[in-house]
Motif scaffolding. Structure first.
Motif, PDB file in Angstrom:
ATOM      1  N   PRO A 131      28.042  42.910  54.523  1.00 37.23           N
ATOM      2  CA  PRO A 131      28.140  41.881  53.482  1.00 37.23           C
ATOM      3  C   PRO A 131      29.383  41.032  53.695  1.00 37.23           C
ATOM      4  CG  PRO A 131      28.678  44.035  52.604  1.00 37.23           C
ATOM      5  CD  PRO A 131      28.172  44.246  53.993  1.00 37.23           C
ATOM      6  N   ALA A 132      29.326  39.842  53.154  1.00 33.33           N
ATOM      7  CA  ALA A 132      30.441  38.914  53.333  1.00 33.33           C
ATOM      8  C   ALA A 132      31.693  39.525  52.707  1.00 33.33           C
ATOM      9  CB  ALA A 132      30.121  37.580  52.680  1.00 33.33           C
ATOM     10  N   PRO A 133      32.796  39.490  53.399  1.00 30.62           N
ATOM     11  CA  PRO A 133      34.028  40.076  52.854  1.00 30.62           C
ATOM     12  C   PRO A 133      34.540  39.233  51.685  1.00 30.62           C
ATOM     13  CG  PRO A 133      34.482  38.935  54.910  1.00 30.62           C
ATOM     14  CD  PRO A 133      32.989  38.926  54.725  1.00 30.62           C
ATOM     15  N   LYS A 134      35.186  39.919  50.752  1.00 31.42           N
ATOM     16  CA  LYS A 134      35.759  39.220  49.601  1.00 31.42           C
ATOM     17  C   LYS A 134      36.991  38.463  50.043  1.00 31.42           C
ATOM     18  CE  LYS A 134      34.201  42.399  46.069  1.00 31.42           C
ATOM     19  NZ  LYS A 134      34.615  43.212  44.926  1.00 31.42           N
ATOM     20  N   THR A 135      37.175  37.359  49.444  1.00 29.38           N
ATOM     21  CA  THR A 135      38.376  36.586  49.772  1.00 29.38           C
ATOM     22  C   THR A 135      39.566  37.181  49.047  1.00 29.38           C
ATOM     23  OG1 THR A 135      38.006  35.051  47.949  1.00 29.38           O
ATOM     24  CG2 THR A 135      37.022  34.485  50.083  1.00 29.38           C
ATOM     25  N   ASP A 136      40.736  36.751  49.424  1.00 29.46           N
ATOM     26  CA  ASP A 136      41.948  37.258  48.789  1.00 29.46           C
ATOM     27  C   ASP A 136      41.991  36.911  47.305  1.00 29.46           C
ATOM     28  OD1 ASP A 136      42.857  38.415  51.077  1.00 29.46           O
ATOM     29  OD2 ASP A 136      44.073  36.698  51.702  1.00 29.46           O
ATOM     30  N   ALA A 137      41.494  35.731  46.953  1.00 26.65           N
ATOM     31  CA  ALA A 137      41.503  35.315  45.552  1.00 26.65           C
ATOM     32  C   ALA A 137      40.595  36.215  44.725  1.00 26.65           C
ATOM     33  CB  ALA A 137      41.070  33.858  45.418  1.00 26.65           C
ATOM     34  N   ASP A 138      39.428  36.601  45.284  1.00 25.04           N
ATOM     35  CA  ASP A 138      38.509  37.490  44.566  1.00 25.04           C
ATOM     36  C   ASP A 138      39.125  38.867  44.364  1.00 25.04           C
ATOM     37  OD1 ASP A 138      36.611  35.497  44.418  1.00 25.04           O
ATOM     38  OD2 ASP A 138      35.466  36.215  46.163  1.00 25.04           O
ATOM     39  N   SER A 139      39.751  39.398  45.387  1.00 27.74           N
ATOM     40  CA  SER A 139      40.330  40.732  45.268  1.00 27.74           C
ATOM     41  C   SER A 139      41.545  40.709  44.318  1.00 27.74           C
ATOM     42  CB  SER A 139      40.725  41.270  46.638  1.00 27.74           C
ATOM     43  OG  SER A 139      41.709  40.446  47.225  1.00 27.74           O
ATOM     44  N   ASP A 140      42.307  39.630  44.348  1.00 28.91           N
ATOM     45  CA  ASP A 140      43.432  39.520  43.416  1.00 28.91           C
ATOM     46  C   ASP A 140      42.939  39.438  41.973  1.00 28.91           C
ATOM     47  OD1 ASP A 140      45.230  39.614  45.476  1.00 28.91           O
ATOM     48  OD2 ASP A 140      45.577  37.444  45.552  1.00 28.91           O
ATOM     49  N   ALA A 141      41.879  38.677  41.748  1.00 28.12           N
ATOM     50  CA  ALA A 141      41.338  38.537  40.389  1.00 28.12           C
ATOM     51  C   ALA A 141      40.804  39.874  39.902  1.00 28.12           C
ATOM     52  CB  ALA A 141      40.254  37.474  40.360  1.00 28.12           C
ATOM     53  N   ASP A 142      40.135  40.620  40.790  1.00 22.29           N
ATOM     54  CA  ASP A 142      39.623  41.940  40.412  1.00 22.29           C
ATOM     55  C   ASP A 142      40.762  42.895  40.077  1.00 22.29           C
ATOM     56  OD1 ASP A 142      37.035  41.071  40.756  1.00 22.29           O
ATOM     57  OD2 ASP A 142      36.800  41.967  42.770  1.00 22.29           O
ATOM     58  N   ALA A 143      41.829  42.850  40.844  1.00 21.08           N
ATOM     59  CA  ALA A 143      42.975  43.726  40.598  1.00 21.08           C
ATOM     60  C   ALA A 143      43.654  43.374  39.275  1.00 21.08           C
ATOM     61  CB  ALA A 143      43.969  43.618  41.751  1.00 21.08           C
ATOM     62  N   ILE A 144      43.776  42.096  39.001  1.00 20.20           N
ATOM     63  CA  ILE A 144      44.391  41.673  37.734  1.00 20.20           C
ATOM     64  C   ILE A 144      43.527  42.083  36.557  1.00 20.20           C
ATOM     65  CG2 ILE A 144      44.976  39.616  36.363  1.00 20.20           C
ATOM     66  CD1 ILE A 144      45.939  38.347  39.008  1.00 20.20           C
ATOM     67  N   LYS A 145      42.210  41.926  36.726  1.00 21.54           N
ATOM     68  CA  LYS A 145      41.292  42.308  35.649  1.00 21.54           C
ATOM     69  C   LYS A 145      41.372  43.804  35.385  1.00 21.54           C
ATOM     70  CE  LYS A 145      36.604  41.248  34.285  1.00 21.54           C
ATOM     71  NZ  LYS A 145      35.317  40.695  34.726  1.00 21.54           N
ATOM     72  N   ALA A 146      41.440  44.617  36.430  1.00 23.18           N
ATOM     73  CA  ALA A 146      41.528  46.065  36.266  1.00 23.18           C
ATOM     74  C   ALA A 146      42.839  46.457  35.589  1.00 23.18           C
ATOM     75  CB  ALA A 146      41.405  46.754  37.618  1.00 23.18           C
ATOM     76  N   LEU A 147      43.917  45.820  35.968  1.00 24.01           N
ATOM     77  CA  LEU A 147      45.207  46.112  35.345  1.00 24.01           C
ATOM     78  C   LEU A 147      45.206  45.689  33.870  1.00 24.01           C
ATOM     79  CD1 LEU A 147      47.724  45.098  38.148  1.00 24.01           C
ATOM     80  CD2 LEU A 147      47.310  47.385  37.239  1.00 24.01           C
ATOM     81  N   GLN A 148      44.582  44.562  33.590  1.00 26.04           N
ATOM     82  CA  GLN A 148      44.508  44.077  32.209  1.00 26.04           C
ATOM     83  C   GLN A 148      43.729  45.062  31.341  1.00 26.04           C
ATOM     84  OE1 GLN A 148      46.021  41.214  31.117  1.00 26.04           O
ATOM     85  NE2 GLN A 148      45.447  41.791  29.046  1.00 26.04           N
ATOM     86  N   GLN A 149      42.615  45.576  31.886  1.00 25.04           N
ATOM     87  CA  GLN A 149      41.814  46.542  31.123  1.00 25.04           C
ATOM     88  C   GLN A 149      42.597  47.824  30.919  1.00 25.04           C
ATOM     89  OE1 GLN A 149      38.206  46.948  33.359  1.00 25.04           O
ATOM     90  NE2 GLN A 149      37.273  45.113  32.480  1.00 25.04           N
ATOM     91  N   GLU A 150      43.320  48.249  31.921  1.00 30.38           N
ATOM     92  CA  GLU A 150      44.114  49.466  31.790  1.00 30.38           C
ATOM     93  C   GLU A 150      45.234  49.254  30.764  1.00 30.38           C
ATOM     94  OE1 GLU A 150      47.039  52.214  34.511  1.00 30.38           O
ATOM     95  OE2 GLU A 150      45.518  50.997  35.512  1.00 30.38           O
TER      96      GLU A 150
END
Length: 160
Positions: free
Chosen positions: A132-151
């Protein structure tokens, strides 16, 4: 003991004479004919050996074929007539470059068709197995921020 040796000598002499190898006589008086023989022998295949030219083969049949070629040269035939004579007698296998005709159609067309089929199968296999197409840095950063926000939100709600 000496008697058996005297009987053995004529037998060994007779055997050595019968075992001597036959070689095709060379056309030393005509170097042009000899050069034609060398050229034709490089184009013709030994019928006994696996993929060996008539010039390099040491098989008895190769000797016979070289003798036939010498005889044809002595009769004044040109190279194409000699090759036609040998292919009529032994088939298209005797030449390294068989003619393009109905009997050799498979021989000429099978290798390119098999190569094309192999390339198509390789392309299909690689296409199906592509990651599958690799995630871009912006996508992975957004996912990490979202996970931290939920935590962070989960921990703050527990304290209240």
């Amino acid at each position: 003991m000496k008697r058996s040796f005297y009987w053995l000598m004529p037998i060994l002499l007779a055997l050595s004479l019968t075992v001597s190898a036959k070689t095709a006589s060379s056309i030393t008086s005509n170097p042009i004919a000899e050069a034609r023989l060398v050229e034709l022998s490089a184009e013709l295949r030994c019928l006994v050996c696996q993929n060996e030219s008539l010039a390099s083969s040491q098989a008895p049949l190769a000797e016979d074929l070289r003798r036939e070629v010498r005889e044809q040269i002595a009769l004044g035939k040109n190279n194409s007539e000699i090759i036609n004579y040998l292919t009529d007698r032994y088939g298209d296998f005797v030449t390294y470059r068989p003619p393009f005709k109905a009997r050799t159609l498979l021989l000429w067309l099978l290798p390119p068709v098999l190569l094309l089929m192999g390339l198509v199968l390789l392309w299909l296999r690689l296409r199906r197995a592509s990651p599958p197409a690799p995630k871009t840095d912006a996508d992975s950063d957004a996912d990490a921020i979202k996970a931290l926000q939920q935590e962070f939100d989960g921990k703050n709600h527990e304290r209240d």
